[in-house]
Design a protein around this motif. Structure first.
Motif, PDB file in Angstrom:
ATOM      1  N   ILE A   1      -5.815   6.356  -3.699  1.00  0.00           N
ATOM      2  CA  ILE A   1      -4.715   5.472  -4.076  1.00  0.00           C
ATOM      3  C   ILE A   1      -5.213   4.034  -4.163  1.00  0.00           C
ATOM      4  O   ILE A   1      -4.949   3.327  -5.140  1.00  0.00           O
TER       5      ILE A   1
ATOM      6  N   ALA B   1      -8.181   0.125 -10.344  1.00  0.00           N
ATOM      7  CA  ALA B   1      -8.534   0.545 -11.701  1.00  0.00           C
ATOM      8  C   ALA B   1      -7.467   0.157 -12.720  1.00  0.00           C
ATOM      9  O   ALA B   1      -7.732   0.138 -13.913  1.00  0.00           O
ATOM     10  N   ILE B   2      -6.249  -0.131 -12.257  1.00  0.00           N
ATOM     11  CA  ILE B   2      -5.183  -0.433 -13.216  1.00  0.00           C
ATOM     12  C   ILE B   2      -5.389  -1.816 -13.822  1.00  0.00           C
ATOM     13  O   ILE B   2      -5.580  -2.795 -13.106  1.00  0.00           O
TER      14      ILE B   2
ATOM     15  N   GLU C   1      -8.258   2.963  -4.570  1.00  0.00           N
ATOM     16  CA  GLU C   1      -9.206   2.764  -5.664  1.00  0.00           C
ATOM     17  C   GLU C   1      -8.508   2.763  -7.016  1.00  0.00           C
ATOM     18  O   GLU C   1      -8.922   2.066  -7.943  1.00  0.00           O
ATOM     19  N   MET C   2      -7.427   3.532  -7.118  1.00  0.00           N
ATOM     20  CA  MET C   2      -6.676   3.520  -8.375  1.00  0.00           C
ATOM     21  C   MET C   2      -5.962   2.189  -8.575  1.00  0.00           C
ATOM     22  O   MET C   2      -5.818   1.711  -9.701  1.00  0.00           O
ATOM     23  N   LEU C   3      -5.532   1.576  -7.476  1.00  0.00           N
ATOM     24  CA  LEU C   3      -4.932   0.241  -7.572  1.00  0.00           C
ATOM     25  C   LEU C   3      -5.899  -0.719  -8.248  1.00  0.00           C
ATOM     26  O   LEU C   3      -5.508  -1.566  -9.040  1.00  0.00           O
TER      27      LEU C   3
ATOM     28  N   LEU D   1      -5.961  -6.622  -2.999  1.00  0.00           N
ATOM     29  CA  LEU D   1      -5.969  -5.668  -1.885  1.00  0.00           C
ATOM     30  C   LEU D   1      -7.174  -4.710  -1.922  1.00  0.00           C
ATOM     31  O   LEU D   1      -7.855  -4.563  -0.909  1.00  0.00           O
TER      32      LEU D   1
ATOM     33  N   ILE E   1      -1.459  -7.483  -4.733  1.00  0.00           N
ATOM     34  CA  ILE E   1      -1.781  -6.074  -4.999  1.00  0.00           C
ATOM     35  C   ILE E   1      -3.180  -5.973  -5.604  1.00  0.00           C
ATOM     36  O   ILE E   1      -3.943  -5.069  -5.311  1.00  0.00           O
TER      37      ILE E   1
END
Lengths: 300, 323
Positions: free
Chosen positions: B127, B133-134, B129-131, B189, B186
């Motif tokens: 989760i 990637a966006i 790491e996906m934050l 983070l 965000i």
């Protein structure tokens, strides 16, 4: 506590009796420990909310418009219905490809120098340091720099300028992860190759590069993923275009700039397309991210 | 016959020979090529500084240091200043560091100090790491259509009940500092979480066990032993997160409102150096290019200084944990 142990203990300690080891929230320290754990769970939960919300919106709003038209049609004019984002998808891929062609060879060669051929020299330390500093380089400044350097000279916004400004952002990631991967190749393999009479070039190209390839590819894919999502460097290098890309020397559409432009428009159709474009963009970025993991080495 | 082949073998079948001139040259030029690639990276940074500096120089001479303390940006009157941008950049990044830093360090503790079993930790790490990637524009879009409508009632309630507190002194009409700050936190983070996780992981297990052995609770060990031991890495993560926040562009350009003002209020629109560049540069006339380049150089100097410091702290602390 067993009786044998008690008998060997200092009589004074025994006189105090066994400590109270029962678990109780009445104890201040236990309570504090519990409350801090709860706080941490809440904070971690808060950290996860945005991602879940973003993903939910992408799927529920962006997913509505997914169809073949999205990939084959051009962006609509205001008040027009339908339309697609085909040219932006192509533009993003073209510019990321240009950026990769520039940054990957330079990054890998530079990584070979700092990681293998001359790791302890002062110039390697300098290159490494510049790489780390460039990692934090603001992406918008890459755009400003390429505008000042290429756009003014070429007298046009172009896919090439967009690709170059993306390559500046990719270069440090490729270089630093490649270097790390080259360093992880066991010294005994390099020594064995040198012992067989290989020269540095042969060690680099025939031993170290193939062995470290998964690690290098991890870095490359991460850099590509990052570059696909970038928008600030493209704002005034590639600009935007409502048409299919015709040559590398004309303004070129990209997904991220399309999202930026359409997000501020008062038309429902354009906003829907912005969400769909976001979904496509996030999928592209995720594909490269997953590829970077599939090479199996730990990310640096 | 058998003797003959035995003697001839070393001569015919030998693979060892001195390298040819071509091989010497090939090796030499390959090594030079790698060096050139490395040096090119260094030269790139130098050239960026030189190029932006050269373009900003006329504006620097014309507007001087007063440029940094003027709020007005008025192309019609040829008045330019970036005090509001500098204030907005530092204020938004500082607020983001406050929130994103607390969340990031919490996440790092959460993931490394045994609060989750291995599988849940994997999911949660994914989760985070996906934050990262966006893409920034997607956060911007999300901010406009999800975040701002969601926080507006709360923000306006705060304004109505506590208008005397400077942070709440204006209404949140739409874009503003508060949504920008949330999105920015965000975005930093994952940076903070990743680097401070490494710092926590570098602490030997025996230090933790020694603390437990002294009878500490889990949190006493974390607060009094683990965090102080990892403090160098945590500090580096905060500095580098701050550096990321300073240079972040698109989400801020979409969410902060691009208003030329200096205000403590969280709910009033503001602007940053990067969003000034993003929103003004594409339509800039010739007379605006100079001041914009000046602003770009200021942004470059601030972010490079912060990253420089962060990199040095990180180099220092990683060297410390190795020895």
């Amino acid at each position: 506590m067993s009786t044998t142990e008690q008998t060997t203990m200092n009589p004074e300690v025994v006189a105090l009796g066994d400590p109270d080891l029962s678990f109780s929230f009445g104890e201040r320290r236990t309570l504090m420990n519990f409350l801090q754990t709860v706080t941490l769970w809440i904070l971690a939960g808060i950290a996860a909310i945005p991602l879940i919300s973003v993903l939910w919106m992408l799927i529920s709003r962006g997913g509505l418009r997914i169809s073949t038209a999205i990939f084959t049609e051009l962006p609509p004019a205001p008040f027009e219905q339908g339309g697609g984002i085909g040219n932006a998808i192509v533009g993003t891929l073209v510019m990321v490809a240009i950026a990769s062609l520039i940054s990957i060879p330079i990054g890998i060669l530079g990584g070979l120098y700092t990681g293998l051929l001359n790791p302890d020299s002062r110039i390697s330390a300098l290159i490494r340091f510049v790489g780390k500093v460039l990692t934090g380089f603001p992406s918008i400044l890459s755009g400003v720099f390429v505008y000042a350097w290429l756009v003014i000279v070429m007298k046009t916004y172009s896919a090439i300028a967009g690709g170059v400004s993306l390559s500046i952002l990719m270069l440090p990631t490729v270089l630093l992860t490649a270097e790390q991967a080259f360093r992880m190749v066991p010294q005994r393999m390099k020594d064995a190759a040198y012992g067989m009479g290989c020269n540095s070039t042969q060690v680099a190209t025939k031993i170290v590069l193939p062995t470290a390839l998964p690690g290098v590819m991890t870095g490359v894919m991460l850099a590509v993923a990052g570059a696909s999502g970038e928008s600030a460097p493209l704002l005034f290098t590639a600009l935007f275009s409502n048409y299919w890309i015709g040559s590398f020397t004309e303004p070129t559409a990209s997904l991220s700039i399309l999202i930026y432009n359409f997000s501020a428009m008062p038309y429902e159709n354009q906003i829907e397309l912005a969400w769909t474009a976001s979904l496509v963009l996030v999928l592209i970025v995720l594909v490269f991210n997953i590829l970077s993991r599939s090479f199996g080495t730990r990310r640096v | 016959m058998a003797d003959k082949t035995k003697n001839a073998e070393p001569k015919v079948g030998s693979v060892s020979r001195p390298p040819t001139a071509f091989e010497y040259g090939y090796d030499k030029s390959f090594r030079i090529l790698t060096l050139a690639a490395g040096v090119l990276t260094v030269l790139l940074l130098v050239y960026i500084f030189w190029k932006l500096g050269a373009l900003a120089a006329p504006a620097m001479r014309e507007y001087g240091l007063g440029f940094l303390t003027t709020v007005e940006w008025n192309p019609n009157k040829n008045e330019y200043g970036i005090l509001a941008e500098i204030w907005g950049t530092l204020y938004s990044s500082f607020l983001a560091l406050l929130f994103g830093g607390v969340l990031g360090i919490s996440v790092a503790i959460f993931l490394t100090q045994g609060f989750l079993n291995a599988r849940l930790a994997w999911v949660f790490r994914l989760i985070v790491e996906m934050l990262a990637a966006i893409p920034s524009v997607v956060y911007g879009l999300w901010g406009i259509y999800v975040l701002i409508p969601a926080i507006r009632p709360m923000a306006n309630w705060l304004h109505e009940t506590l208008p005397f507190i400077p942070f709440f002194s204006t209404k949140l009409a739409g874009p503003g500092m508060f949504p920008a700050m949330i999105v920015l936190s965000i975005m930093i983070l994952p940076t903070v979480a990743a680097i401070s996780q490494d710092a926590f992981k570098a602490i030997p297990m025996k230090i933790q066990e020694a603390a437990y052995g002294m009878g500490t609770t889990k949190w006493e060990a974390i607060r009094k032993v683990i965090i102080p031991t990892a403090s160098g890495g945590i500090f580096a993560s905060l500095v580098l997160g701050f550096g990321r926040a300073l240079g972040e562009t698109m989400a801020l350009a979409m969410l902060i409102g691009n208003a030329q003002q200096v205000s403590l209020s969280l709910f009033s629109p503001a602007t940053t150096l990067a969003s000034l560049l993003a929103s003004t540069f594409p339509e800039a006339g010739a007379n605006q290019i100079g001041p914009l380049m000046y602003a770009a150089v200021v942004l470059l100097v601030i972010t490079m200084a912060v990253n420089f410091i962060g990199t040095i702290i990180m180099n220092y602390t990683s060297r410390q944990t190795v020895t």
